[in-house]
Structure formats: structure tokens, C-alpha cells
Design an enzyme around this catalytic site. Structure first.
Site, PDB file in Angstrom:
ATOM      1  N   HIS A   1      -9.425  -7.157   9.278  1.00 12.45           N
ATOM      2  CA  HIS A   1     -10.798  -7.575   9.053  1.00 12.45           C
ATOM      3  C   HIS A   1     -11.670  -7.292  10.273  1.00 12.45           C
ATOM      4  O   HIS A   1     -12.865  -7.028  10.140  1.00 12.45           O
ATOM      5  CB  HIS A   1     -10.839  -9.067   8.719  1.00 12.45           C
ATOM      6  CG  HIS A   1     -10.669  -9.352   7.261  1.00 12.45           C
ATOM      7  ND1 HIS A   1     -10.260 -10.567   6.775  1.00 12.45           N
ATOM      8  CD2 HIS A   1     -10.868  -8.573   6.164  1.00 12.45           C
ATOM      9  CE1 HIS A   1     -10.214 -10.527   5.457  1.00 12.45           C
ATOM     10  NE2 HIS A   1     -10.572  -9.326   5.067  1.00 12.45           N
ATOM     11  N   CYS A  17      -8.037   5.693  -1.368  1.00 11.61           N
ATOM     12  CA  CYS A  17      -8.668   4.372  -1.421  1.00 11.61           C
ATOM     13  C   CYS A  17      -8.234   3.484  -0.260  1.00 11.61           C
ATOM     14  O   CYS A  17      -8.518   2.292  -0.256  1.00 11.61           O
ATOM     15  CB  CYS A  17      -8.383   3.685  -2.752  1.00 11.61           C
ATOM     16  SG  CYS A  17      -6.638   3.384  -3.076  1.00 11.61           S
TER      17      CYS A  17
END
Length: 543
Positions: A187, A478
Site C-alpha cells: 500500500h 493486471c
């Protein structure tokens, strides 16, 4: 390399330099005693503390946008997770633990299970640890851990940063981020790119430098000590051209620029960022907090809410990516010595095809409800036979396009045979790197092996691109590799026909592709493939 110049994994582009501010380490583990005199009263303190933390994170989310808001809301939901609270309460009442210690042990148990599960779920370990530390601080009546107040523009140096800390950073004050741990799919990496802050992770030894000022290069991964009185340099990066919203090179070679989503908020952010569709819709959100398997109707409504912003546009839905140690009790998982190599992804469906069939029924219904052009793909496919088995069930459910993820080296090597069985493939570079290099994505000590510029990884992707061209079928990426605007050009040169990423990278990648022709992308790919190291691959491609 000298002790004043270190290297890590670059995750957010740009160069900056300035004075260093170190982020304090989390407090020591709470004491395991003495036992509370009134266990029921002590246990009753936990839920309000968790709710207070969740409320603060939700308030921060209300002030944020895009990826930052999504990640803060996800973290807030974890803080209020009844399973975590009830386990901590049990440890107080049944084992006589003080509340803070009970939260510490309960959260660590959850984090251990997530880490063992591998993949996307393992990336949530840092989130759980952050929640743990915040709830403990609330119970102890002290300030929560986090980034200190900055007197002026600074380079932040930390062992790792929690999502809530990163999401709340002010780009006007934070020149750059450097962490000793973390990886390219964390993150911290996603949010740094979203905020436009240069960042380098997995810089081994940076905490031992004790430097007063640093130069940080988010393009090359170099972190260098500079004089304390050196001029402060705010983030400098290559300017991106305007993007017209159509994914294509300058000579009109089509490359779809898509979003990665895992919730309605993600879908809204991706649509607002200009995504041409969705290349990866993670469906796990529908299962993780459910005590039992959600009904077909419940799943259908949940999926339709994510699909709604993309009516008339392509959306690739990934079926449940669960594993033995993920908190999905209804799957009755057996203990495994190495869950990352065990029954996860499509392998769960081999044992429980009924679960897959119900999910496919819900996806087909949600597609009809939303008007999105839905395709479905399976995670963790290793062979052509597995791909064919999955495709048959997808088509039986009334969904016309079936594909698979290329996440293990075997699938890349068998891409030609797999493409004969399905309509498309999508490369999950995060897991493909992890399995190719036998390097845990969450372990800072081996984060360099998970660098998406690793030539060996690019050579596997090249095999997939070659097979896709030969079959006339699409192949996309992806994983987080697609969010790198320079690497996006290389992936295009390797034959990828779509790139899917978090919302914050969509416009930058679209603009990067629009600046060059297909031949330029192919030359950059050839140069990167021939390089011996990730750093040299970046340099060669940039040249």
C-alpha cells in the site's frame, strides 16, 4: 556500494532531496500480565477502543479521495472486524490476558494466517499490524503510532509505513519516502504513486545510515546521503502528456488502459480516472467478512454495485481467490504446511465446484443487471487441462468469455496450450514474480527479487505475448507492473494488449503510451530483455 549510497526497489517515480525525518518504531509488545481482577470489565474495553479507531480512520477517509479513501475505509473496516474483537475478548476472559495484550495476540494470529495465505491477502498483514498498534494505543491512553509533525519539507525514512499513515501524507511537506522493508506491491507503493511522492522501498540498511539529509531517486531506486546544508529539492519528474482517454500508442496501436478494483469505491475511482473498463475485479470482498457463504442473490447485488460504473464497458471478473489459511470457514480448509503452494485459487474449486458454480451464477446475473460486458477468469491456473475445466463451467453458466490468470511459471511456459482452451489470459505479475523467484512478496529482505523489471520475469511475459500473437487472442497484465508508465511501454512491446492498474496510475500510463509508437515499445522491450539486472533493464528501456 559505499555506505553513503544504497539501493532499493523504486516504486514511485521522481527525484527529491532534503532533511531526514525518521518515523518512530511501534511501541514494544504489551505485557502479558498481571491478570485483570475483573475479566469481564477488561474485555468490555476492547470493542469501544476498536470502534474509536475505526471512526478516526473513517473520518480520514472522508477527507481523502481515490486510492487513499478506499484504503482508509478498508482499514477502518478491519478495525471494526467482530472476529478480531471477539478473539481478543476471549483471550481476556478465558486466559486472563490484559486487554492490550489480548489485542496484540489476536491481531498477530490474524496476521500470521494472512501471511501464510500469500498473494493479495498477505499484502494486508501491515494493515492488521497497524490496526493492532492503534487499538493498543487507544487502550493504553497514549498517542497512536504514526508520522510526526513535520516542521518543513522532509524525506521520511521508516522501517515500513502503515496505509493510514501514508494516505494522510501531505505532498507539500513530504519530499520522498524511503522504507527499509515493504515491497513493490505494498500500500505504501500504491499510495506514494497516487500522491505523486517519489518513493523507494526495501532499502536494506537505510535505518542505520543516521543521515541528516538524503537524495532519493524513485526512478532508479538509489538513496544517497547528501550534505546537511544541501539545497532542498522538491519532487522532480518527467512531465506526462495529456491523455485523451483512449489507450493507444502514438501510431494508434490499441492497448486498453483498465482499472483494478475490489469494491464499489474502487470501481467509482477507476471510472472517474478514465479507465476504459476493468481488467481485474477481485471478488474476495464479498466473502471475507461473511460467517457463511453468501447466497447467490447477495453476491449478485454486491457484484452489480461494482459493475454499475462500467455499463457497456468490458469488465474481467476474477473468481474467488481463496486459500487454506484465509478466513473462509465455509470452505472447511485443512491445515497445510505451505498454503502459498497449496489449495488456493482455482484449486479450491476443484474440491468445491458448487461454490464456483454459485459464484458464476451470481456474476452472470450481475452482468445482466448492470449492462457491463463481463468476462470471467480463474486465479492460480497451472495447466491447460485446468484452464479447459474452468472454461467449460464458465460457458455452462451462460458467460461467453472465459480466461485465466498467468501467475505461476508453468502457466507462462504452457501459454500456447492454455490459450487454445480459453478466450484470453491476464498476467498477474505480483504472484508470477513471487513464484518465479521463490521470494515472498511481503519480505523486505527479498523485495528486490520481486522487482517487476527483473529480466527473467520479463522473459516469461514475452513467452505469453508470443503465444497470444500466434493465437490471435488478447493477453493483458493486471499486476502492479502495469502501473509503471515506462514498464507499460515495455509490456506493450512484449505483446500485451491491455494493462490494468489502480486508479491513480491510469492517466499517467495512458499518457505515457500516447507519447511513443509501437516500434519504440518493441525496441524498449528488446533492450530490457537483454539486460542482466532490473536496474540495467530500466536504464536500457529508458534509452
Amino acid at each position: 556500494m559505499s555506505e553513503t549510497r544504497l539501493s532499493g526497489v523504486p516504486v514511485s517515480p521522481g527525484r527529491a532531496s532534503g532533511p531526514v525525518v525518521a518515523v518512530a518504531e511501534p511501541a514494544a509488545a504489551p505485557a502479558s500480565g498481571p491478570a485483570p481482577s475483573d475479566p469481564q470489565a477488561e474485555a468490555a474495553r476492547i470493542a469501544p477502543a476498536a470502534q474509536a479507531v475505526a471512526a478516526r480512520l473513517e473520518a480520514l477517509a472522508g477527507q481523502a479521495t481515490g486510492d487513499a479513501a478506499t484504503i482508509l475505509l478498508t482499514t477502518a473496516a478491519m478495525a471494526g472486524d467482530p472476529a478480531l474483537v471477539s478473539e481478543a475478548e476471549r483471550l481476556v476472559v478465558a486466559e486472563g490476558k490484559p486487554a492490550a495484550r489480548a489485542v496484540y495476540e489476536a491481531a498477530n494470529g490474524f496476521a500470521k494466517a494472512l501471511a501464510a495465505a500469500g498473494g493479495y491477502m498477505a499484502e494486508r498483514v501491515r494493515d492488521v499490524e497497524d490496526i493492532r498498534d492503534r487499538v493498543i494505543a487507544e487502550l493504553q491512553g497514549v498517542a497512536p503510532p504514526g508520522v510526526p509533525d513535520l516542521a518543513g519539507p522532509s524525506v521520511l525514512v521508516a522501517r515500513d509505513l502503515a496505509p493510514a499513515d501514508t494516505a494522510g501524507l501531505d505532498p507539500a511537506r513530504v519530499l520522498a519516502l524511503v522504507t527499509e522493508e515493504g515491497g513493490p506491491t505494498s500500500h505504501t507503493a500504491i499510495l506514494a504513486r497516487s500522491l505523486g511522492i517519489p518513493a523507494v522501498v526495501a532499502v536494506r540498511g537505510v535505518l542505520g545510515l543516521r543521515a541528516e539529509a538524503l537524495l532519493v531517486d524513485g526512478d532508479t531506486g538509489v538513496v544517497e546521503v547528501v550534505a546537511a546544508d544541501a539545497p532542498v529539492v522538491a519532487a522532480v519528474r518527467e512531465g506526462a502528456a495529456e491523455w485523451n482517454g483512449v489507450g493507444a500508442t502514438a501510431d494508434d496501436h490499441r492497448v486498453k488502459v483498465l482499472g483494478n478494483v475490489g469494491s464499489p469505491a474502487d470501481a467509482t475511482a477507476a471510472a472517474e480516472a478514465g479507465a476504459e473498463g476493468v481488467g481485474l475485479f477481485r471478488t474476495e470482498f464479498c466473502y471475507l467478512d461473511a460467517p457463511a457463504e453468501p447466497s447467490v442473490d447477495e453476491q449478485r447485488a454486491a457484484y452489480a454495485a461494482v459493475l454499475a460504473p462500467f455499463a457497456g464497458k468490458p469488465v474481467v471478473v476474477r473468481t474467488l481467490d481463496a486459500g487454506a489459511d484465509k478466513p473462509l470457514a465455509f470452505l472447511s480448509p485443512e491445515a497445510e504446511p505451505n498454503p502459498a503452494l497449496g489449495v488456493r485459487g482455482v484449486r479450491v474449486a476443484f474440491d468445491r465446484p458448487d461454490v464456483l458454480d454459485r459464484q458464476l451464477e451470481a456474476i452472470a446475473g450481475a452482468a445482466a443487471d448492470s449492462g457491463a460486458e463481463v468476462s470471467v477468469m480463474a486465479p492460480m491456473v497451472a495447466t491447460a487441462a485446468e484452464a479447459a475445466w474452468f472454461a467449460e463451467r464458465v460457458r455452462a453458466a451462460g458467460i461467453t468469455r472465459a480466461g485465466v490468470m498467468i501467475e505461476v511459471p508453468a502457466a507462462a511456459l504452457a501459454a500456447e496450450e492454455i490459450l487454445a482452451a480459453v478466450d484470453f489470459v491476464s498476467v498477474g505479475t505480483n504472484d508470477l514474480a513471487q513464484y518465479t523467484f521463490a521470494a515472498d512478496r511481503q519480505l523486505g529482505a527479498v523485495a528486490g527479487l520481486n522487482d517487476p523489471w527483473q529480466p527473467a520475469l520479463l522473459r516469461l511475459i514475452a513467452l505469453v505475448g508470443k503465444a497470444a500473437r500466434a493465437s490471435g487472442k488478447p493477453a493483458g497484465v493486471c499486476g502492479e507492473a502495469a502501473a509503471d508508465p515506462l514498464l507499460a511501454r515495455v509490456l506493450t512491446g512484449l505483446g500485451m494488449t491491455s494493462l490494468s492498474m489502480n486508479a491513480s496510475a491510469i492517466r499517467t500510463v495512458g499518457a505515457s503510451l500516447a507519447q511513443v509508437g509501437l516500434a519504440d515499445c518493441q525496441r524498449a522491450a528488446e533492450a530490457a530483455l537483454a539486460a542482466p539486472t532490473p536496474a540495467e533493464a530500466r536504464t536500457a528501456a529508458r534509452g
